[in-house]
Scaffold this motif. Sequence first.
Motif, PDB file in Angstrom:
ATOM      1  N   LEU A  97      78.435  61.401 -12.394  1.00 58.43           N
ATOM      2  CA  LEU A  97      79.240  62.572 -12.060  1.00 58.43           C
ATOM      3  C   LEU A  97      79.401  63.514 -13.253  1.00 58.43           C
ATOM      4  N   GLU A  98      79.270  62.972 -14.459  1.00 60.76           N
ATOM      5  CA  GLU A  98      79.366  63.802 -15.650  1.00 60.76           C
ATOM      6  C   GLU A  98      78.034  64.452 -16.015  1.00 60.76           C
ATOM      7  N   GLN A  99      76.970  64.113 -15.296  1.00 60.69           N
ATOM      8  CA  GLN A  99      75.638  64.626 -15.619  1.00 60.69           C
ATOM      9  C   GLN A  99      75.082  65.478 -14.481  1.00 60.69           C
ATOM     10  N   GLN A 100      75.900  66.368 -13.961  1.00 59.65           N
ATOM     11  CA  GLN A 100      75.481  67.148 -12.806  1.00 59.65           C
ATOM     12  C   GLN A 100      74.310  68.084 -13.116  1.00 59.65           C
ATOM     13  N   SER A 101      74.100  68.402 -14.372  1.00 62.04           N
ATOM     14  CA  SER A 101      72.935  69.227 -14.722  1.00 62.04           C
ATOM     15  C   SER A 101      71.628  68.498 -14.434  1.00 62.04           C
ATOM     16  N   GLN A 102      71.685  67.145 -14.349  1.00 60.06           N
ATOM     17  CA  GLN A 102      70.501  66.352 -14.071  1.00 60.06           C
ATOM     18  C   GLN A 102      70.249  66.155 -12.573  1.00 60.06           C
ATOM     19  N   TRP A 103      71.206  66.509 -11.751  1.00 60.30           N
ATOM     20  CA  TRP A 103      71.071  66.219 -10.323  1.00 60.30           C
ATOM     21  C   TRP A 103      69.825  66.847  -9.689  1.00 60.30           C
ATOM     22  N   PRO A 104      69.501  68.107  -9.949  1.00 60.10           N
ATOM     23  CA  PRO A 104      68.294  68.661  -9.323  1.00 60.10           C
ATOM     24  C   PRO A 104      67.029  67.897  -9.697  1.00 60.10           C
ATOM     25  N   ALA A 105      66.902  67.465 -10.951  1.00 61.38           N
ATOM     26  CA  ALA A 105      65.721  66.711 -11.367  1.00 61.38           C
ATOM     27  C   ALA A 105      65.679  65.352 -10.674  1.00 61.38           C
ATOM     28  N   TRP A 106      66.817  64.666 -10.612  1.00 64.98           N
ATOM     29  CA  TRP A 106      66.856  63.373  -9.907  1.00 64.98           C
ATOM     30  C   TRP A 106      66.498  63.563  -8.434  1.00 64.98           C
ATOM     31  N   ALA A 107      67.025  64.617  -7.837  1.00 61.08           N
ATOM     32  CA  ALA A 107      66.785  64.862  -6.411  1.00 61.08           C
ATOM     33  C   ALA A 107      65.312  65.143  -6.138  1.00 61.08           C
ATOM     34  N   ARG A 108      64.680  65.966  -6.988  1.00 66.14           N
ATOM     35  CA  ARG A 108      63.253  66.264  -6.796  1.00 66.14           C
ATOM     36  C   ARG A 108      62.403  65.004  -6.932  1.00 66.14           C
ATOM     37  N   ALA A 109      62.679  64.205  -7.950  1.00 61.11           N
ATOM     38  CA  ALA A 109      61.899  62.988  -8.164  1.00 61.11           C
ATOM     39  C   ALA A 109      62.090  62.001  -7.010  1.00 61.11           C
ATOM     40  N   GLY A 110      63.311  61.903  -6.500  1.00 58.69           N
ATOM     41  CA  GLY A 110      63.566  60.999  -5.386  1.00 58.69           C
ATOM     42  C   GLY A 110      62.873  61.435  -4.120  1.00 58.69           C
ATOM     43  N   ARG A 111      62.914  62.719  -3.836  1.00 58.06           N
ATOM     44  CA  ARG A 111      62.252  63.234  -2.640  1.00 58.06           C
ATOM     45  C   ARG A 111      60.738  63.014  -2.717  1.00 58.06           C
ATOM     46  N   GLU A 112      60.158  63.246  -3.882  1.00 60.82           N
ATOM     47  CA  GLU A 112      58.723  63.018  -4.045  1.00 60.82           C
ATOM     48  C   GLU A 112      58.377  61.542  -3.854  1.00 60.82           C
ATOM     49  N   LYS A 113      59.220  60.656  -4.353  1.00 63.41           N
ATOM     50  CA  LYS A 113      58.989  59.209  -4.200  1.00 63.41           C
ATOM     51  C   LYS A 113      58.947  58.830  -2.725  1.00 63.41           C
ATOM     52  N   VAL A 114      59.882  59.336  -1.952  1.00 64.49           N
ATOM     53  CA  VAL A 114      59.923  59.010  -0.528  1.00 64.49           C
ATOM     54  C   VAL A 114      58.722  59.609   0.192  1.00 64.49           C
ATOM     55  N   GLN A 115      58.354  60.824  -0.139  1.00 66.28           N
ATOM     56  CA  GLN A 115      57.200  61.457   0.505  1.00 66.28           C
ATOM     57  C   GLN A 115      55.927  60.635   0.307  1.00 66.28           C
ATOM     58  N   VAL A 116      55.735  60.081  -0.874  1.00 62.84           N
ATOM     59  CA  VAL A 116      54.513  59.354  -1.197  1.00 62.84           C
ATOM     60  C   VAL A 116      54.503  57.951  -0.594  1.00 62.84           C
ATOM     61  N   SER A 117      55.619  57.246  -0.677  1.00 56.41           N
ATOM     62  CA  SER A 117      55.608  55.816  -0.359  1.00 56.41           C
ATOM     63  C   SER A 117      56.410  55.403   0.861  1.00 56.41           C
ATOM     64  N   TYR A 118      57.347  56.239   1.337  1.00 52.48           N
ATOM     65  CA  TYR A 118      58.268  55.780   2.375  1.00 52.48           C
ATOM     66  C   TYR A 118      58.410  56.772   3.533  1.00 52.48           C
ATOM     67  N   ALA A 119      57.364  57.514   3.809  1.00 52.19           N
ATOM     68  CA  ALA A 119      57.411  58.443   4.939  1.00 52.19           C
ATOM     69  C   ALA A 119      57.315  57.692   6.257  1.00 52.19           C
ATOM     70  N   LYS A 120      57.976  58.216   7.269  1.00 49.93           N
ATOM     71  CA  LYS A 120      58.007  57.546   8.571  1.00 49.93           C
ATOM     72  C   LYS A 120      56.615  57.413   9.181  1.00 49.93           C
ATOM     73  N   ALA A 121      55.749  58.382   8.966  1.00 52.39           N
ATOM     74  CA  ALA A 121      54.412  58.331   9.557  1.00 52.39           C
ATOM     75  C   ALA A 121      53.643  57.102   9.081  1.00 52.39           C
ATOM     76  N   LEU A 122      53.799  56.738   7.799  1.00 56.16           N
ATOM     77  CA  LEU A 122      53.139  55.543   7.279  1.00 56.16           C
ATOM     78  C   LEU A 122      53.670  54.288   7.958  1.00 56.16           C
ATOM     79  N   MET A 123      54.979  54.223   8.107  1.00 58.23           N
ATOM     80  CA  MET A 123      55.606  53.068   8.749  1.00 58.23           C
ATOM     81  C   MET A 123      55.136  52.920  10.193  1.00 58.23           C
ATOM     82  N   ILE A 124      55.091  54.022  10.926  1.00 60.40           N
ATOM     83  CA  ILE A 124      54.737  53.960  12.343  1.00 60.40           C
ATOM     84  C   ILE A 124      53.294  53.486  12.523  1.00 60.40           C
TER      85      ILE A 124
END
Length: 378
Positions: free
Chosen positions: A328-355
């Motif tokens: 909570l004290e590092q809110q300047s880092q939130w956009p970078a964490w969010a971008r990296a997390g979204r990219e991780k899910v797109q590559v490895s955990y997308a629903k189309a791959l699971m289906i």
Amino acid sequence: MSEGARPPRVLLHAFSTFKLGGPQARFVQLANELGPGYRHLIVAMDNCFDAGERLHPAVQWEPMRLDVVKGGALANRGAFRALLQRLKPDLLLSYNWGAIEWAAANLPRVVPHVHVEDGFGPEEANRQLPRRVWMRRVLLGWNGVSVVVASRNLERMATGVWKLPSRRVTFIPNGVDIPPTARPFSAVAGRPVSIGTVAGLRPEKNIARLIRAFADVRARRAARLIVVGDGPQRAELQALAQQLGVAADVEFTGYLKDPSARLVDFDLFALSSDTEQLPIALLEAMALGMPVVATRVGDVGDILSDVSPDNLCEPQDGPFAATLSRALEQQSQWPAWARAGREKVQVSYAKALMITRWKQVFDGQLHRSSAASKPLDP
């Protein structure tokens, strides 16, 4: 049915409950996506079928109420076996330890069988129970049952502890929808920061840990906590929030038909569990473009190791409270964490791959070729 059309494959799904949880939510996703090519017979050991309200009208499914004898691990074997012999489904799918009696009912084999493991309850959060290890080894291993696991951690458990042959164990990660665009960030300066979680209110989710950490945060800044989900601990957790003086800032939504819809109200997602494998709610938050704080349980450490490793901690109250406060004290880092997390899910955990992989399971093709047992390519 038109002439020459294939009749729908009949799948019997055995759950401990068909209340909405991780395995049930995944099944609903799959059934809705794969459509009327399958007829789903659902049995639940507690005869609860609440998750069925999320199935599309086009899905062919039937809840089957059973007279379940409680108290013995194999008490229902004869009745369940008779049902399998009468119905002769194209495939039996049993989910987790709570439905292990169906593996016993299908020994010796009546119908093809896939057993699915998503994780453990609090009684096995820290160690495997020897009796359950032995029963899994016998009922799944001796009968040549194909086993699908939802995490790499479970894959290691199945082959290393249960001693199941690796050729019969397949890792299929959970997958989630990827919104076309990440949600925009809104500054939290000047307003309460919103921390949220989505979980069943059960001991292993340790929402009490999250409420205690939130109370520490609330003592220093304006904040609110949104707890999406319901379960047997709800009254106890509400009493804890009252005792800590933060009840006015903690919202318990109760059961929601679409719990992910509340994610847009969170600034940060928090997972405080003692045990998990591959939590869908965490992946959904990351896919939306949200920073997360989590305990290092199951595959969560692998997921966040190259996204926001400092937001991981051991499943203990002190480290979790410190990690949440630091994030909570590092809110300047939130956009970078969010971008990296979204990219991780797109590559490895997308629903189309699971289906794609689960369609192999439903079609009975999981181990018909060596390629079918290979892990998903990223």
